[in-house]
Design a protein around this motif. Structure first.
Motif, PDB file in Angstrom:
ATOM      1  N   PRO A   1       0.827  -1.204   0.000  1.00 41.45           N
ATOM      2  CA  PRO A   1       0.000   0.000   0.000  1.00 41.45           C
ATOM      3  C   PRO A   1       0.858   1.249   0.000  1.00 41.45           C
ATOM      4  O   PRO A   1       1.744   1.389   0.841  1.00 41.45           O
ATOM      5  CB  PRO A   1      -0.806  -0.130   1.297  1.00 41.45           C
ATOM      6  CG  PRO A   1       0.040  -0.975   2.183  1.00 41.45           C
ATOM      7  CD  PRO A   1       0.828  -1.886   1.313  1.00 41.45           C
ATOM      8  N   VAL A   2       0.615   2.084  -0.952  1.00 39.58           N
ATOM      9  CA  VAL A   2       1.327   3.364  -0.978  1.00 39.58           C
ATOM     10  C   VAL A   2       0.291   4.464  -0.863  1.00 39.58           C
ATOM     11  O   VAL A   2      -0.917   4.222  -0.993  1.00 39.58           O
ATOM     12  CB  VAL A   2       2.142   3.537  -2.279  1.00 39.58           C
ATOM     13  CG1 VAL A   2       3.239   2.503  -2.351  1.00 39.58           C
ATOM     14  CG2 VAL A   2       1.246   3.459  -3.497  1.00 39.58           C
ATOM     15  N   SER A   3       0.760   5.614  -0.632  1.00 36.51           N
ATOM     16  CA  SER A   3      -0.167   6.733  -0.508  1.00 36.51           C
ATOM     17  C   SER A   3      -0.979   6.871  -1.782  1.00 36.51           C
ATOM     18  O   SER A   3      -0.434   6.876  -2.893  1.00 36.51           O
ATOM     19  CB  SER A   3       0.619   8.013  -0.247  1.00 36.51           C
ATOM     20  OG  SER A   3      -0.238   9.114  -0.307  1.00 36.51           O
ATOM     21  N   GLN A   4      -2.281   6.979  -1.613  1.00 33.59           N
ATOM     22  CA  GLN A   4      -3.136   7.140  -2.789  1.00 33.59           C
ATOM     23  C   GLN A   4      -2.895   8.476  -3.462  1.00 33.59           C
ATOM     24  O   GLN A   4      -3.335   8.693  -4.588  1.00 33.59           O
ATOM     25  CB  GLN A   4      -4.595   6.997  -2.367  1.00 33.59           C
ATOM     26  CG  GLN A   4      -4.922   5.565  -1.977  1.00 33.59           C
ATOM     27  CD  GLN A   4      -6.121   5.441  -1.070  1.00 33.59           C
ATOM     28  OE1 GLN A   4      -6.481   6.383  -0.379  1.00 33.59           O
ATOM     29  NE2 GLN A   4      -6.726   4.281  -1.055  1.00 33.59           N
ATOM     30  N   MET A   5      -2.185   9.341  -2.780  1.00 32.30           N
ATOM     31  CA  MET A   5      -1.869  10.629  -3.387  1.00 32.30           C
ATOM     32  C   MET A   5      -0.780  10.502  -4.461  1.00 32.30           C
ATOM     33  O   MET A   5      -0.464  11.479  -5.140  1.00 32.30           O
ATOM     34  CB  MET A   5      -1.451  11.618  -2.295  1.00 32.30           C
ATOM     35  CG  MET A   5      -2.615  11.957  -1.376  1.00 32.30           C
ATOM     36  SD  MET A   5      -2.227  13.179  -0.119  1.00 32.30           S
ATOM     37  CE  MET A   5      -1.361  12.190   1.082  1.00 32.30           C
TER      38      MET A   5
ATOM     39  N   LEU B   1       6.183   0.777   8.502  1.00 30.30           N
ATOM     40  CA  LEU B   1       4.998   1.584   8.212  1.00 30.30           C
ATOM     41  C   LEU B   1       3.738   0.732   8.054  1.00 30.30           C
ATOM     42  O   LEU B   1       2.634   1.221   8.149  1.00 30.30           O
ATOM     43  CB  LEU B   1       5.221   2.383   6.932  1.00 30.30           C
ATOM     44  CG  LEU B   1       6.225   3.506   7.074  1.00 30.30           C
ATOM     45  CD1 LEU B   1       6.554   4.093   5.723  1.00 30.30           C
ATOM     46  CD2 LEU B   1       5.683   4.571   7.998  1.00 30.30           C
ATOM     47  N   ILE B   2       3.919  -0.544   7.781  1.00 33.34           N
ATOM     48  CA  ILE B   2       2.738  -1.376   7.629  1.00 33.34           C
ATOM     49  C   ILE B   2       2.756  -2.509   8.645  1.00 33.34           C
ATOM     50  O   ILE B   2       2.238  -3.587   8.403  1.00 33.34           O
ATOM     51  CB  ILE B   2       2.618  -1.942   6.195  1.00 33.34           C
ATOM     52  CG1 ILE B   2       3.914  -2.602   5.764  1.00 33.34           C
ATOM     53  CG2 ILE B   2       2.223  -0.861   5.238  1.00 33.34           C
ATOM     54  CD1 ILE B   2       3.785  -3.333   4.453  1.00 33.34           C
TER      55      ILE B   2
ATOM     56  N   ASP C   1       1.039  -2.755  11.058  1.00 32.66           N
ATOM     57  CA  ASP C   1      -0.315  -3.084  11.460  1.00 32.66           C
ATOM     58  C   ASP C   1      -1.070  -3.831  10.375  1.00 32.66           C
ATOM     59  O   ASP C   1      -2.270  -4.051  10.472  1.00 32.66           O
ATOM     60  CB  ASP C   1      -1.095  -1.820  11.823  1.00 32.66           C
ATOM     61  CG  ASP C   1      -0.547  -1.199  13.094  1.00 32.66           C
ATOM     62  OD1 ASP C   1       0.019  -1.938  13.903  1.00 32.66           O
ATOM     63  OD2 ASP C   1      -0.672   0.020  13.248  1.00 32.66           O
TER      64      ASP C   1
ATOM     65  N   PRO D   1      -8.308   8.296   4.507  1.00 29.58           N
ATOM     66  CA  PRO D   1      -8.175   6.848   4.309  1.00 29.58           C
ATOM     67  C   PRO D   1      -7.152   6.268   5.288  1.00 29.58           C
ATOM     68  O   PRO D   1      -6.144   6.902   5.595  1.00 29.58           O
ATOM     69  CB  PRO D   1      -7.685   6.733   2.861  1.00 29.58           C
ATOM     70  CG  PRO D   1      -8.144   7.989   2.201  1.00 29.58           C
ATOM     71  CD  PRO D   1      -8.100   9.051   3.267  1.00 29.58           C
TER      72      PRO D   1
ATOM     73  N   ASN E   1      -4.923   4.060   5.059  1.00 33.15           N
ATOM     74  CA  ASN E   1      -3.545   3.956   4.570  1.00 33.15           C
ATOM     75  C   ASN E   1      -2.816   5.290   4.630  1.00 33.15           C
ATOM     76  O   ASN E   1      -1.609   5.344   4.881  1.00 33.15           O
ATOM     77  CB  ASN E   1      -3.526   3.433   3.125  1.00 33.15           C
ATOM     78  CG  ASN E   1      -3.741   1.950   3.077  1.00 33.15           C
ATOM     79  OD1 ASN E   1      -3.705   1.277   4.102  1.00 33.15           O
ATOM     80  ND2 ASN E   1      -3.981   1.421   1.884  1.00 33.15           N
ATOM     81  N   GLU E   2      -3.544   6.376   4.365  1.00 33.15           N
ATOM     82  CA  GLU E   2      -2.898   7.692   4.405  1.00 33.15           C
ATOM     83  C   GLU E   2      -2.475   8.040   5.830  1.00 33.15           C
ATOM     84  O   GLU E   2      -1.432   8.646   6.052  1.00 33.15           O
ATOM     85  CB  GLU E   2      -3.855   8.758   3.864  1.00 33.15           C
ATOM     86  CG  GLU E   2      -4.320   8.513   2.446  1.00 33.15           C
ATOM     87  CD  GLU E   2      -3.168   8.367   1.479  1.00 33.15           C
ATOM     88  OE1 GLU E   2      -2.245   9.191   1.495  1.00 33.15           O
ATOM     89  OE2 GLU E   2      -3.188   7.377   0.704  1.00 33.15           O
TER      90      GLU E   2
ATOM     91  N   ASP F   1      -1.762   5.755   8.092  1.00 31.28           N
ATOM     92  CA  ASP F   1      -0.638   4.865   8.400  1.00 31.28           C
ATOM     93  C   ASP F   1       0.658   5.365   7.787  1.00 31.28           C
ATOM     94  O   ASP F   1       1.717   5.333   8.415  1.00 31.28           O
ATOM     95  CB  ASP F   1      -0.928   3.455   7.876  1.00 31.28           C
ATOM     96  CG  ASP F   1      -2.027   2.766   8.663  1.00 31.28           C
ATOM     97  OD1 ASP F   1      -2.360   3.266   9.750  1.00 31.28           O
ATOM     98  OD2 ASP F   1      -2.551   1.749   8.180  1.00 31.28           O
ATOM     99  N   ILE F   2       0.577   5.774   6.544  1.00 29.31           N
ATOM    100  CA  ILE F   2       1.797   6.100   5.805  1.00 29.31           C
ATOM    101  C   ILE F   2       2.318   7.492   6.157  1.00 29.31           C
ATOM    102  O   ILE F   2       3.511   7.678   6.385  1.00 29.31           O
ATOM    103  CB  ILE F   2       1.548   5.965   4.287  1.00 29.31           C
ATOM    104  CG1 ILE F   2       1.297   4.491   3.946  1.00 29.31           C
ATOM    105  CG2 ILE F   2       2.713   6.523   3.480  1.00 29.31           C
ATOM    106  CD1 ILE F   2       0.756   4.254   2.560  1.00 29.31           C
TER     107      ILE F   2
END
Lengths: 1057, 449
Positions: free
Chosen positions: A752-756, A810-811, A813, B435, B437-438, B440-441
């Motif tokens: 998972p990466v930032s959706q941005m 970072l992941i 969790d 979100p 993930n945002e 978390d990241i």
């Protein structure tokens, strides 16, 4: 022995040479598949034909189980060394001293038979098959090996054991008979996919199906067709796993045997494609001798293994009114205000309607399967030709699956040095599908109320939409047609006595021609839509193998060097049509709006392979292999992966110190293996950043579609295997036990990466996954008399799947996967696909409310949770934790086989325990009286009620709307024990007649199922919420809108001519 | 012979080079190929494609939060109707917005200055790029911006790489950026040879932005410029605005749909799917007990009689009678309403032009309601709230944004009981979460980084 023989054998066959050697030695020779087995004679008899001083002789023919003449059988006068060997056609002639002698007929792979001669001068004999397991020749990658010499973990399954007659595809027949192989059937749909996992799931996002290799050619498994042929995703069927399975193209009757390579040492020879294990399929060859014709047919009937329990009209109205009342409404307003009267339905009509929606979409299925095969050949040329037809109407109304196939296998020996051969399979499939799972049909039976009719008085569909199961089936056409051509051709040249070269070219062509149509009555926008999809997949494989086999005294060496190149291209063209002016127009070309799309991708592999098998005295065994694989699927700097393996074996039972035990334990081998295998099943261009095109007002647009990773590399699985193979009491009991420890590093994760960034996931090497467990296989011959034989086998696998690291703090969790329900994840310390749920703490018996446990262990009622957190959704987000396990811990089977004179029978129980599924739809079904009108499962009749004073763990019903939270209330165990196969049959053989044998059998498949799964699960076997076989590991723990499976009774007839 | 065979074997083993593994894709482009003007234009078209779901989600979600609709059969939309905003649905909007931003920002990351193109062509690229950034950030800020803590979504002016980490921007910082962007768009459109959008679309969007940013003098100026330009005209029949495919001259900016774009990608598809007039398909119908319905359901008003239908159970919104149409993002009617209200607030009084603006819409929808005298300021503002709701209902979330601007209450959920909850009760509750993930990241938090 170290004896030599002299002889001149110009223009003589191998057979003649071996007969001559046999006569001069105490050796027997026996052809088994492609090899010649050599064995000392059981006695020190001399096998020269005996010339008796008396003139009396006896002659005859020795037949095999198929009434074919059996060459090379020892025919010996009991108690003497005198005897002879049958010739090429099974004939023998032997002079005998008197009529009181007994002849002993023996051959490797067959039961001995003793016959008192008496006054007869002609004695014909049929020998029963008895291949000693340890002497079986097992197909390995790029070669074969005798089982007793094997050092890795490989399971062999012959046709007799393959229970595939009633499965959608041959691999389903592995269920319960190979330890460590988990087989899950996804649906009763004809030709639909089967999920196979060998020793657990070795990946998260990459394809975890094993590699299938048919006659040496790696096959692309998965779906033939695309399930989203155009338009918005909601317009199509979302049932990827239901799409026609490529492997279903292979006719199970053409299979001679299957080998399952389970440990890394065995699979490492397939390098980057061996991480999930390998299934090698060998199709039948012809045998020299009389031409054999086999005609077989079967006819079966089937029904669902379980009918889910839904409410009838009376029950529904009682409960719905109760819910209405519980929400504070006046029951007198129920009919007018509750929303159950839709589409013009009146109260009177509703009260006299009682529709069983399950009945509306299920039927009695029928399957007919016909096979004809012709095989035979001469000493130099053998052939196998077959044709088959399968015509299946499944239990799902409207579903029809037809397969027409043919196969030709030919081998020819040009001269002593050069031989050639080929295999060619042509299959045509015509699959008329119906929607299931997310797409509706049978999976939508809860969407309609029992007080709603199927049709209105004018004949039109009531409440017509995609969710109406009958309309959903009737008003949609899904027709998937495919043609598959699978072929390979080889030549083999014997360079030296010990050195041979084989070059083999294989091709796999698959053409699919799909048609989809949805009537406007069941589309969200009200317009009819259609699409055609034409796909073409072309693959070729060319491998070159040099093999050197030599014995130096007691040292035996088998060396292999090979190169292999493989390329595979997929092309897809689809045309989508939207809006038809006339209901008779259904093809996209006739639509008002026509869109076309095109897809294309290619991958290639280049490999170099080496292997050395060495043994000393057949006792100390060593195998070393190495494979270098290059793949276009990875970044240029990381294309090559290297996969070594080593395995050792020690036949302890051949040691002197073992001799005291040898009378009981006649064979005992310890094996050790370690190796690396890879997984490259991540799609063709994941390493590249790419921009995809779109269209805006007829102008070409661009948008990022993938963020690549130059460093993207192989997912590598190492596996340590320690095992034993044993045989007790001269083979009456035999077995294998293996302990394994598999670790997959550099997981190819949907990171998972930032959706941005423009994308939500990238494929990245990160994290570690383990599978640890053991396999057990036990076989026994319990009774073995001339008229009755009873044998048993037990398989058991224990496997524990665990994500140990995700490689990035970072992941830590976990990774949440978007699978439509949002609660399925990958967490360190838990299995792949574990559910993220709030712990349900039961129903508060004072209020009838559900209660839940927060992460601190406090118990809150539903209303308290909302009060404390503002909403239940926020409470859920804050208090979810990993739970459940979608992967069974124990799988296996128990099989018993019986032969009594001409009768035979068998039964196979299979089981899987330890797996759980969260039924994401159950929350909706247990709050079915709000905005969504659903027919709940029958256990809701026992919901909590303040008036009856009874306790219940089903909360009080009300007319609230549904919130899609995930809690452990709907996490269910689906442990099961199933009578997978029950067969009885009668087999007669005759000689000298046109019909040489007849076999009549009656088979029951899935006849009984004992399960912990609740009765609103169609079946305990299903493959999780994510329907694609390529990516169904993450969503494996979620169940949503399942579909039924079938149980069948099948009458079979085989005629040998 | 043996030598020949050995040579053959050796040749076969060594005949294949590494180039056998070179299989670049034949479809799609890699970033290194996006260097010319055509690529920049294609990125813009791509971004316009990507905002299709973004804008329609805003409209649907906000209608649910306002409880102006009844949700018949889509459980996932109950999140909004029940005021339990979860990331399940809002993440889609966040993602589609930032996906489009990423595409636009690629243009700013590239060396447009040195691209072979005329100044006018470059201006056209920049104009649309700034316009899109203003449009997207405006909506993101409306739903994720926390007026209490003053933090909102991160502000990105260049593409984000997967290793970059960002933090929340302040709402004032982002608001300022949005205004800068829309002015930059207006500036470049004036110099542009052509564009996907145009100067007046940017000016109308500027009017909307300033209006909801409560900068009423600027809002007035921009709305006035559009109205007085003469480029657009109100339809005499309000239903003509919504006649497919949506080419009314009242529409200032529309997100386009062309049938060759492909089915299922229509910008109005999702809205049509929700509102379609059928009891069995579709899932949103008007909540007849809602705030909007109370204003809208007037049998004498053409905006109700022409744009809604009903059966025994439901009142259907029929502004989108097909998914084969453009999405009307800004139309002239809104400019009249904006100009009037902004002018009244700036002047703290009502003048004849304000009355004319109000009457321009009332006369075509319900002539009997046209003002015949100049009302008081408060009367006029109340009228404008009602007119705005009636006129723009179910189009782009105007009712929600206007309720938020005016800090009005919102109707309570069933679980909360009857009546309205106050602005302070709902403003944090209806704030869209980031979100997971945002968080978390990037560790995003609106309570201060």
């Amino acid at each position: 022995m170290n004896r030599s023989f002299n002889g001149s054998y110009v223009n003589q066959t191998v057979y003649t040479v071996l007969v001559d050697i046999a006569k001069k030695s105490n050796l027997n020779f026996r052809q088994v598949n492609q090899s010649i087995n050599v064995q000392k004679s059981t006695s020190e008899q001399k096998l020269d034909p005996v010339i008796s001083k008396q003139e009396r002789s006896v002659s005859g023919i020795v037949y095999d189980e198929l009434n074919e003449g059996l060459p090379g059988v020892n025919v010996v006068i009991n108690g003497t060394s005198s005897g002879t060997i049958t010739d090429y056609e099974g004939n023998y002639r032997l002079n005998i001293p008197d009529e009181n002698i007994t002849l002993v007929f023996s051959a490797i792979g067959y039961d001995d038979q003793e016959i008192l001669v008496g006054a007869r001068s002609v004695i014909d004999v049929t020998l029963g098959v008895n291949v000693k397991e340890l002497e079986e020749v097992v197909v390995m990658g790029y070669g074969t090996q005798i089982k007793r010499k094997m050092t890795s973990s490989v399971s062999r399954v012959n046709l007799e054991k393959l229970n595939s007659a009633a499965t959608n595809s041959f691999e389903g027949g592995l269920q319960g008979i190979v330890p460590g192989v988990q087989v899950t059937t996804s649906s009763a749909l004809g030709g639909s996919a089967i999920r196979v996992r060998i020793r657990g799931t070795s990946s998260v996002s990459a394809n975890s199906e094993p590699l299938y290799v048919i006659d040496g050619i790696p096959i692309e498994s998965g779906e033939i067709s695309t399930s989203q042929p155009g338009g918005g995703i909601q317009e199509w069927n979302l049932q990827q796993a239901a799409n026609t399975n490529v492997l279903a193209s292979l006719n199970p009757a053409d299979i001679e045997s299957m080998e399952v390579l389970k440990d890394a040492a065995a699979a490492a020879i397939y390098g980057s494609r061996g991480a999930n294990g390998v299934v090698l399929i060998t199709t039948k060859n012809g045998k020299a001798g009389e031409t054999k014709v086999t005609v077989s047919g079967s006819f079966g009937l089937s029904e669902a293994t379980n009918r889910i329990g839904l409410l009838n009209a009376e029950q529904y109205l009682i409960l719905a009114k109760q819910a209405w009342y519980n929400s504070g409404f006046d029951v007198a307003d129920f009919w007018n205000n509750s929303g159950v009267l839709v589409d013009g339905l009146t109260q009177e009509e509703a009260e006299r309607t009682d529709t069983d929606w399950v009945d509306q979409v299920l039927q009695v299925g029928q399957v007919a399967d016909y096979n004809v095969s012709i095989s035979g050949g001469s000493k130099k040329t053998t052939f196998y030709l077959s044709a088959n037809v399968k015509d299946q109407t499944t239990i799902l109304r409207g579903n029809k699956y037809q397969r027409f196939g043919t196969r030709l296998n030919v081998d020819h020996e040009i001269n002593e040095k050069l031989s050639i051969g080929g295999r060619l399979m042509l299959t045509y499939i015509n699959d008329k599908q119906v929607p299931t799972n997310w797409a509706g049909g049978v999976s939508n039976v809860s969407e309609m109320l029992p007080i709603w009719p199927v049709r209105k008085e004018d004949g039109s569909y009531f409440n017509v939409s995609d969710e109406q199961p009958v309309a959903g089936v009737d008003l949609r056409t899904i027709n998937l047609k495919s043609n598959q051509i699978l072929g390979n051709w080889y030549f083999k040249y014997k360079i030296l006595d010990a050195l041979s070269f084989r070059s083999e070219l294989g091709s796999n062509l698959l053409f699919n021609d799909d048609f989809h149509f949805r009537d406007g009555q069941i589309t969200s926008h009200g317009r009819s839509v259609a699409s055609t999809v034409n796909g073409k997949r072309m693959g070729y494989n060319w491998k070159n193998i040099v093999n050197y086999t030599k014995s130096f005294g007691q040292h035996n060496l088998d060396l292999l060097g090979a190169s292999e190149m493989q390329s595979y291209t997929s092309k897809l063209n689809s045309v989508f049509g939207d809006t038809f002016i006339n209901s008779t127009l259904t093809r996209p070309q006739d639509a008002a709006i026509i869109n076309a799309s095109n897809g294309e991708s290619t991958y290639s592999f280049l490999s170099y392979i080496g292997r050395a098998n060495y043994d000393f005295q057949d006792r100390y065994l060593l195998s070393v292999s190495f494979r270098a694989d290059g793949s276009s699927r990875f970044g240029p700097d990381n294309r090559w992966g290297y996969f070594p393996a080593v395995s050792l074996g020690w036949v302890i039972s051949d040691e002197n110190f073992f001799s005291t035990l040898a009378t009981t334990v006649n064979f005992f081998k310890i094996r050790f293996s370690y190796g690396l295998v890879g997984n490259s099943e991540i799609g063709d261009y994941s390493y590249l950043s790419t921009y995809g095109t779109s269209t805006y007002d007829a102008n070409t647009g661009l948008g990022i579609s993938n963020v690549g990773d130059d460093e993207l590399g192989w997912e590598t699985t190492s596996q340590l295997n320690i095992g034993i193979t044993f045989e007790i009491l001269e083979g009456r009991i035999s077995g294998e036990f293996d302990i394994y420890d598999k670790t997959t590093n550099d997981l190819l994760l949907p990171f998972p990466v930032s959706q941005m960034t423009g994308v939500s996931l990238v494929t990245k090497n990160a994290g570690t996954l383990t599978n640890k467990g053991y396999d057990l296989m036990l076989s026994s011959v319990n009774i073995n008399t001339s008229s009755f034989k009873w044998s048993s086998s037990v398989t058991l696998n224990y496997n524990e799947n665990l994500v140990t690291s995700l490689g990035d703090e970072l992941i830590e969790d976990g990774i949440s996967a978007s699978v439509g329900l949002g609660g399925i994840s990958i967490f360190p310390g838990y299995p792949v696909g574990v559910n993220q749920l709030v712990e349900w703490a039961g129903v508060d018996q004072k209020t009838g409310e559900d209660t839940y446990k927060d992460l601190e262990g406090n118990i809150l009622s539903y209303s308290q949770a909302i009060e404390d957190y503002g909403s239940f959704a926020i409470f859920e987000q804050a208090n979810r934790r990993p739970m459940g396990n979608p992967w069974p811990k124990y799988t296996g089977g128990v099989e018993n086989r019986f032969n009594f004179k001409k009768f035979y029978g068998s039964f196979l129980f299979t089981f899987a325990t330890g797996q759980t599924y969260e039924d994401g739809y159950m929350k909706a079904l247990t709050q079915p009286f709000g905005g969504d009108k659903l027919n709940p499962p029958s256990h809701m009749l026992n919901s909590w009620s303040s008036s009856d004073g009874n306790t219940s763990n089903v909360s009080q019903v009300n007319a609230s709307n549904v919130f899609w939270e995930g809690t452990s209330e709907h996490l269910y165990s689906t442990d099961y024990l199933r009578l997978r196969d029950l067969t009885i049959g009668y087999k007669i053989t005759s000689r000298g007649t046109a019909v040489k044998g007849v076999d009549v059998s009656l088979k029951m498949v899935n006849a009984l199922t004992f399960t912990k799964a609740p009765d609103f699960f169609w079946d305990p076997e299903f493959t999780g919420v994510v329907q694609s076989r390529q990516s169904n590991n993450i969503g494996a723990g979620g169940a949503f809108k399942q579909s039924p499976q079938a149980k069948s009774i099948i009458l079979g007839l085989v005629i040998n001519l | 012979m043996k030598k020949l065979v050995i040579i053959l074997v050796s040749t076969i083993f060594c005949s294949c080079g590494d180039d056998f593994l070179d299989n670049p894709p034949n479809i799609g482009l890699t970033p290194d190929k996006l260097t010319d003007l055509a690529s920049a234009q294609a990125l813009l078209y791509g971004a316009y494609t990507q905002i299709r779901p973004f804008v329609s989600q805003s409209a649907l979600y906000s209608a649910g939060m306002m409880r102006d609709v009844l949700n018949r059969n889509r459980g996932e939309y109950d999140n909004f109707y029940g005021h339990e905003i979860s990331t399940n649905m809002t993440s889609w909007q966040y993602t589609s917005g930032f996906t489009a931003l990423g595409t636009v920002n690629k243009i700013f990351a590239d060396d447009l200055a040195n691209t072979a193109a005329t100044d006018a062509e470059k201006a056209a690229i920049l104009a649309d790029a700034h316009f899109l950034r203003a449009l997207i950030y405006f909506d993101l800020n409306n739903y994720w911006g926390d007026p209490i803590t003053g933090y909102t979504v991160p502000l990105l002016e260049l593409p984000l790489s997967i290793d970059d980490r960002v933090s929340c921007a302040t709402t004032s910082e982002l608001s300022s950026f949005i205004e800068t962007e829309i002015e930059a768009a207006r500036f470049h459109f004036q110099e542009a040879s052509s564009g996907i959008s145009n100067y007046y679309a940017a000016t109308a969007l500027a009017a909307r932005i300033y209006f909801f940013h409560e900068k009423y003098d600027s809002a007035y100026a921009r709305a006035n410029e559009v109205i007085t330009s003469g480029q657009y005209a109100l339809e005499s029949d309000v239903t003509d605005v919504f006649t497919a495919p949506g080419n009314s001259n009242e529409i200032i900016f529309k997100i386009m749909f062309n049938s060759v774009d492909g089915s299922g990608v229509s910008p109005s598809a999702r809205i049509f799917e929700a509102y379609q007039a059928s009891p069995t398909v579709g899932f949103y119908s008007m909540n007849t007990n809602g705030v909007a319905a109370e204003m809208i359901m007037d049998e004498d008003d053409a905006r109700y009689t022409g744009l809604y239908s009903s059966d025994d159970n439901y009142v259907y919104v029929e502004k989108y009678t097909t998914d084969q149409m453009h999405y009307q993002y800004i139309r002239l009617a809104e400019m009249h309403l904006t100009r009037a209200e902004a002018n009244i607030i700036v002047n703290s009084s009502v003048n004849q032009q304000d009355v004319d603006d109000i009457n321009a819409l009332r006369n075509r929808a319900k002539p009997s309601s046209a003002l015949t005298s100049i009302p008081t300021k408060d009367q006029a503002l109340n009228m404008l709230f009602e007119d705005r709701t009636k006129e723009l209902a179910f189009e782009l979330g105007d009712h929600f944004l206007n309720t938020k601007r005016l800090k009005f209450g919102i109707i309570r959920t069933e679980d909360e009981g009857d009546g309205f909850k106050t602005y302070s009760e709902w403003i944090e509750l209806l704030l869209y979460p980031f979100p997971t993930n945002e968080v978390d990241i990037h560790g995003l938090t609106r309570s201060g980084n």
